[in-house]
Scaffold this active site. Structure first.
Site, short mmCIF file in Angstrom:
data_model
loop_
_atom_site.label_atom_id
_atom_site.label_comp_id
_atom_site.label_asym_id
_atom_site.label_seq_id
_atom_site.Cartn_x
_atom_site.Cartn_y
_atom_site.Cartn_z
CB ILE A 44 -7.26 -13.56 23.59
CG1 ILE A 44 -6.56 -13.53 22.23
CG2 ILE A 44 -7.23 -14.97 24.18
CD1 ILE A 44 -5.08 -13.85 22.30
CB THR B 55 -12.54 -11.08 21.99
OG1 THR B 55 -13.83 -11.27 21.41
CG2 THR B 55 -12.67 -10.80 23.48
CG ASP B 56 -8.10 -12.54 18.78
OD1 ASP B 56 -8.70 -13.42 19.44
OD2 ASP B 56 -6.87 -12.40 18.80
CB ALA B 57 -10.90 -15.32 15.12
#
Length: 136
Positions: free
Chosen positions: A18, A13-15
């Site tokens: 997602i 996931t990203d910041a």
């Protein structure tokens, strides 16, 4: 159509929480590897014994919805074209009935040392052929 389960981990996931867009390509790579394995095509043996490797030459993706931490995805592999030296595959990621990512991936068979196109061995083509129509 072949499907492979993929669980979304924190590292995927990203910041924003997602799945980072490029990680869908990693999920698709894993599914392609497992698809080949179930056809008794082992890429490491192919490289070591015949000096052949499969490389991605083109990837076109459409992102339709987002996956999140802990989602249990299904990643599919469906041959569209099987040629003498390349494959074109449709690959998709879904969560339940919802499609998240839809892609077309082109893969070429090349000589490991010279990085030049080579024909896919006939025994491997015979395993791939029932998967799609032979073209080229």
């Amino acid at each position: 159509m072949f499907e492979w389960p993929v669980r979304v981990y924190w590292e995927d996931t990203d910041a924003g929480g997602i799945v980072f867009y490029a990680n869908y390509l990693k999920f698709m790579e894993r599914a392609r590897t497992e698809w080949l394995r179930q056809l008794n095509i082992h890429q490491q043996a192919l490289a070591e014994q015949q000096g052949l490797i499969f490389v991605v030459t083109d990837a076109q993706l459409r992102y339709l919805a987002s996956a999140r931490l802990d989602d249990a995805l299904q990643v599919s592999v469906e041959p569209v074209e099987i040629g003498r030296s390349r494959l074109r595959l449709r690959q998709r990621c879904r969560l339940g009935d919802q499609w998240l990512c839809d892609g077309t991936i082109s893969v070429a068979c090349i000589d490991r040392a010279q990085h030049r196109p080579r024909r896919i061995p006939t025994d491997i083509l015979a395993r791939l052929q029932p998967q799609a129509d032979l073209t080229e």
